[in-house]
Design a protein around this motif. Structure first.
Motif, short mmCIF file in Angstrom:
data_model
loop_
_atom_site.label_atom_id
_atom_site.label_comp_id
_atom_site.label_asym_id
_atom_site.label_seq_id
_atom_site.Cartn_x
_atom_site.Cartn_y
_atom_site.Cartn_z
N ILE A 76 0.86 -1.19 0.00
CA ILE A 76 0.00 0.00 0.00
C ILE A 76 0.89 1.23 0.00
O ILE A 76 1.89 1.30 0.72
N GLY A 77 0.55 2.21 -0.82
CA GLY A 77 1.36 3.41 -0.95
C GLY A 77 1.55 4.13 0.38
O GLY A 77 0.68 4.08 1.26
N ALA A 78 2.67 4.82 0.50
CA ALA A 78 3.00 5.50 1.76
C ALA A 78 1.94 6.53 2.15
O ALA A 78 1.58 6.65 3.32
N THR A 79 1.43 7.27 1.16
CA THR A 79 0.43 8.29 1.47
C THR A 79 -0.85 7.67 1.98
O THR A 79 -1.44 8.14 2.96
N VAL A 80 -1.28 6.59 1.34
CA VAL A 80 -2.50 5.90 1.78
C VAL A 80 -2.28 5.26 3.15
O VAL A 80 -3.12 5.35 4.05
N GLY A 81 -1.11 4.61 3.31
CA GLY A 81 -0.82 3.92 4.57
C GLY A 81 -0.76 4.85 5.75
O GLY A 81 -1.03 4.44 6.89
N ALA A 82 -0.38 6.12 5.50
CA ALA A 82 -0.26 7.10 6.59
C ALA A 82 -1.47 8.02 6.66
O ALA A 82 -1.47 8.97 7.45
N SER A 83 -2.50 7.74 5.86
CA SER A 83 -3.64 8.65 5.79
C SER A 83 -4.47 8.62 7.07
O SER A 83 -4.58 7.59 7.74
N ILE A 84 -5.06 9.75 7.37
CA ILE A 84 -5.92 9.86 8.53
C ILE A 84 -7.15 8.97 8.37
O ILE A 84 -7.64 8.36 9.33
N LEU A 85 -7.63 8.86 7.15
CA LEU A 85 -8.82 8.05 6.90
C LEU A 85 -8.56 6.58 7.20
O LEU A 85 -9.36 5.92 7.88
N LEU A 86 -7.44 6.04 6.71
CA LEU A 86 -7.13 4.65 7.01
C LEU A 86 -6.94 4.47 8.51
O LEU A 86 -7.44 3.49 9.09
N ARG A 87 -6.25 5.40 9.14
CA ARG A 87 -6.06 5.31 10.60
C ARG A 87 -7.40 5.27 11.32
O ARG A 87 -7.62 4.44 12.20
N ASP A 88 -8.32 6.16 10.94
CA ASP A 88 -9.61 6.21 11.61
C ASP A 88 -10.38 4.90 11.43
O ASP A 88 -11.02 4.41 12.38
N LEU A 89 -10.32 4.32 10.23
CA LEU A 89 -11.04 3.08 9.99
C LEU A 89 -10.47 1.93 10.82
O LEU A 89 -11.22 1.16 11.44
N VAL A 90 -9.15 1.82 10.85
CA VAL A 90 -8.53 0.72 11.58
C VAL A 90 -8.70 0.92 13.09
O VAL A 90 -9.00 -0.04 13.82
N VAL A 91 -8.51 2.14 13.56
CA VAL A 91 -8.67 2.41 14.98
C VAL A 91 -10.12 2.15 15.41
O VAL A 91 -10.38 1.63 16.50
N ALA A 92 -11.08 2.46 14.53
CA ALA A 92 -12.48 2.16 14.85
C ALA A 92 -12.70 0.66 15.00
O ALA A 92 -13.45 0.22 15.88
N CYS A 93 -12.03 -0.13 14.16
CA CYS A 93 -12.11 -1.59 14.32
C CYS A 93 -11.55 -2.00 15.68
O CYS A 93 -12.13 -2.85 16.37
N GLY A 94 -10.43 -1.42 16.06
CA GLY A 94 -9.84 -1.73 17.35
C GLY A 94 -10.74 -1.38 18.51
O GLY A 94 -10.85 -2.13 19.49
N ARG A 95 -11.43 -0.26 18.40
CA ARG A 95 -12.34 0.14 19.47
C ARG A 95 -13.53 -0.81 19.57
O ARG A 95 -14.00 -1.14 20.66
N LEU A 96 -14.00 -1.26 18.41
CA LEU A 96 -15.12 -2.20 18.41
C LEU A 96 -14.70 -3.52 19.05
O LEU A 96 -15.46 -4.11 19.83
N ILE A 97 -13.49 -3.98 18.75
CA ILE A 97 -12.99 -5.20 19.38
C ILE A 97 -12.92 -5.02 20.89
O ILE A 97 -13.31 -5.91 21.66
N ALA A 98 -12.43 -3.86 21.33
CA ALA A 98 -12.32 -3.61 22.77
C ALA A 98 -13.69 -3.60 23.45
O ALA A 98 -13.82 -4.00 24.61
N GLU A 99 -14.73 -3.16 22.72
CA GLU A 99 -16.08 -3.19 23.28
C GLU A 99 -16.60 -4.63 23.37
O GLU A 99 -17.28 -5.00 24.33
N LEU A 100 -16.27 -5.42 22.36
CA LEU A 100 -16.74 -6.80 22.32
C LEU A 100 -15.94 -7.71 23.24
O LEU A 100 -16.45 -8.71 23.75
N GLU A 101 -14.67 -7.36 23.42
CA GLU A 101 -13.78 -8.14 24.29
C GLU A 101 -13.11 -7.17 25.26
O GLU A 101 -11.98 -6.72 25.01
N PRO A 102 -13.78 -6.79 26.33
CA PRO A 102 -13.23 -5.80 27.26
C PRO A 102 -11.82 -6.16 27.72
O PRO A 102 -11.52 -7.32 28.00
#
Length: 215
Positions: A76-102
């Motif tokens: 994945i290109g450096a710009t895409v890999g460092a993008s705020i949008l990708l970060r927000d999407l992945v971090v949102a997945c992490g938060r959902l996991i934390a809610e499902l698995e405290p």
């Protein structure tokens, strides 16, 4: 998923990056309809860290068609890999996991795939040529980026007995499905161009997450 206004403003450039994907040269069915890029990350205390470029591997137990080999895709290109949008999407997945698995605040391994499935003329193309499957991870998130001039592509979800429990179509930008890969399998139906004289494709972002370290 909660996105910041800054990440939403970067959507056009983010989606445009799907026009620059490399060919998937590991297709055991001989199909030339799939393009992709790949990167590996780690999530630690809400911070997304990119790891060194490395191959994607699935055993044949999970992917009998294309598994069993180390598949090196273009990064994945450096710009895409460092993008705020990708970060927000992945971090949102992490938060959902934390809610499902405290207590599960870190995610050991995250693989991010940019996919374009591009049917040729009157032929079908297969978003999941391996059929109904699990990925061998803990969680899977599939996010639609764009559909253009294609029909089909219904996502089907089944339990461990093989019984289909849900069918849904990701039709609009940022439509998504988030699955517990330990107990659910999924598949996406073939797609076909509606007008064979015009380009057509299905762009998706697939995020797989291994929350627990596997030694």
């Amino acid at each position: 998923m909660l996105l910041t206004s800054e990440s939403i403003e970067s959507w056009d450039a983010f989606a445009e990056s799907w026009n620059d994907l490399g060919a998937d040269t590991y297709m055991a069915d001989g199909g030339g309809y799939r393009r992709r890029r790949h990167a590996v990350f780690q999530l630690r205390r809400g911070v997304l860290l990119r790891r060194e470029h490395q191959p994607h591997f699935q055993s044949r137990d999970y992917n009998p068609l294309n598994g069993g080999v180390q598949r090196w895709f273009e990064p994945i290109g450096a710009t895409v890999g460092a993008s705020i949008l990708l970060r927000d999407l992945v971090v949102a997945c992490g938060r959902l996991i934390a809610e499902l698995e405290p207590g599960q605040e870190n995610v050991h391994r995250i693989e991010v795939h940019q996919f374009r499935i591009e049917p040729h003329a009157d032929e079908e193309a297969f978003p999941t040529p391996e059929g109904m499957h699990r990925d061998g991870v803990d969680w899977v998130c599939v996010i639609l980026i764009k559909r253009l001039n294609v029909s089909g592509g219904t996502t089907r979800v089944a339990d461990m007995t093989g019984k289909e429990i849900q069918a849904l179509l990701l039709a609009n930008e940022l439509d998504l499905v988030f699955l517990n890969d330990r107990c659910l399998a999924h598949a996406v139906a073939p797609i076909r161009r509606m007008d064979p004289r015009r380009p057509g494709f299905r762009d998706a972002l697939v995020i797989t997450l291994v929350a627990h370290r596997r030694e």
